[in-house]
Write a protein that holds these residues in place. Structure first.
Motif: not given
Length: 269
Positions: A36-42, A44-46, A125-131, A249-257
């Motif tokens: 779910r939420h593939r677009v949101r996940h992508a 954040r990674n992008l 947790p949702d590894m895909d091409v954007t990871t 921890w999956q938000t952009v700010w969370g990842m950077l922290k």
């Protein structure tokens, strides 16, 4: 426009094209379903990728070109000492640089300080091409600084560095993707290159599996170092890191922290 600039532009276009193609294939032939939420996940990674491209490009593009030009003019490095035909020199350049990438990747897992930055990549947790684009800026800064020493040591020209990256990008995009590649094809692919099923083991949240399969392009380094590990059912792998499952921890700010999380909050290192 010189050859290095042409390769750089080609790398950018190829990266975008492969990302879009694999995104579509993941949609039609996914290994892990019900994402779910593939677009949101992508997104954040992008977003992380865009931040990194701006910072690393600004800080290191000129330095990398300067160091490569300096070592070339002075004939410094392994490749200049060998005095081989250009095709053989380039082949060796790609192989030797890929072996460095293996060592660097392995160090990111073995050295706690480096793992603090690298774990952001593994926390997906949702590894895909954007990871394939999800790396902490700090990790890339450290890598870029070390690369300034590796380039003259090997004797790489700037265009050879960019050529390596041009080859690397679609390979890592594919082996991070959620494409359900049949095992018989995956087996053939990983005889030479890192395959999706091989790299999925590396993204397991079970540490003995995470600490394996470090190769970037060529799988030979894991075979030679005996760090290759395969699973019969790659679809059963649990991806991500347990201490970073929470949404914050999956938000952009969370990842950077994530590198600055207290060691007492991390159960892995």
């Amino acid at each position: 426009m010189d050859f290095a600039a042409t390769l750089s532009g080609t790398k950018t276009l190829l990266g975008i094209a492969v990302l879009l193609i694999l995104w579509c294939v993941e949609t039609w032939l996914p290994l892990f379903r019900e994402r779910r939420h593939r677009v949101r996940h992508a997104g954040r990674n992008l977003s992380i990728a865009i931040i990194n491209t701006a910072i690393i490009g600004f800080a290191f593009s000129g330095l990398t070109a300067m160091v490569a030009g300096w070592s070339h003019e002075r004939g410094i490095g392994l490749l200049h000492a060998l005095n081989l035909p250009i095709w053989a020199e380039t082949l060796i350049a790609i192989l030797v640089f890929d072996s460095w990438m293996y060592l660097w990747h392995r160090a990111n897992h073995a050295i706690p300080f480096l793992w603090r930055f690298h774990r952001m990549h593994h926390s997906d947790p949702d590894m895909d091409v954007t990871t394939a684009t999800r790396f902490h800026t700090g990790e890339l800064v450290i890598s870029s600084i070390l690369r300034l020493g590796v380039i003259p040591l090997i004797g790489l020209d700037l265009w050879q560095v960019i050529l390596y990256e041009l080859i690397l990008l679609p390979v890592i995009q594919f082996h991070h993707s959620n494409v359900n590649l049949p095992e018989k094809y995956d087996r053939c692919l990983r005889a030479l290159l890192v395959s999706p099923n091989m790299h999925r083991v590396h993204h397991s949240r079970f540490q003995p599996e995470t600490d394996s399969n470090y190769s970037s392009i060529f799988s030979v380094w894991d075979r030679a170092a005996r760090t290759i590990l395969l699973k019969e059912l790659p679809g059963s792998i649990q991806l991500g890191l347990s201490e970073f499952d929470e949404f914050q921890w999956q938000t952009v700010w969370g990842m950077l922290k994530t590198p600055f999380l207290s060691p007492t909050q991390s159960v892995r290192r």
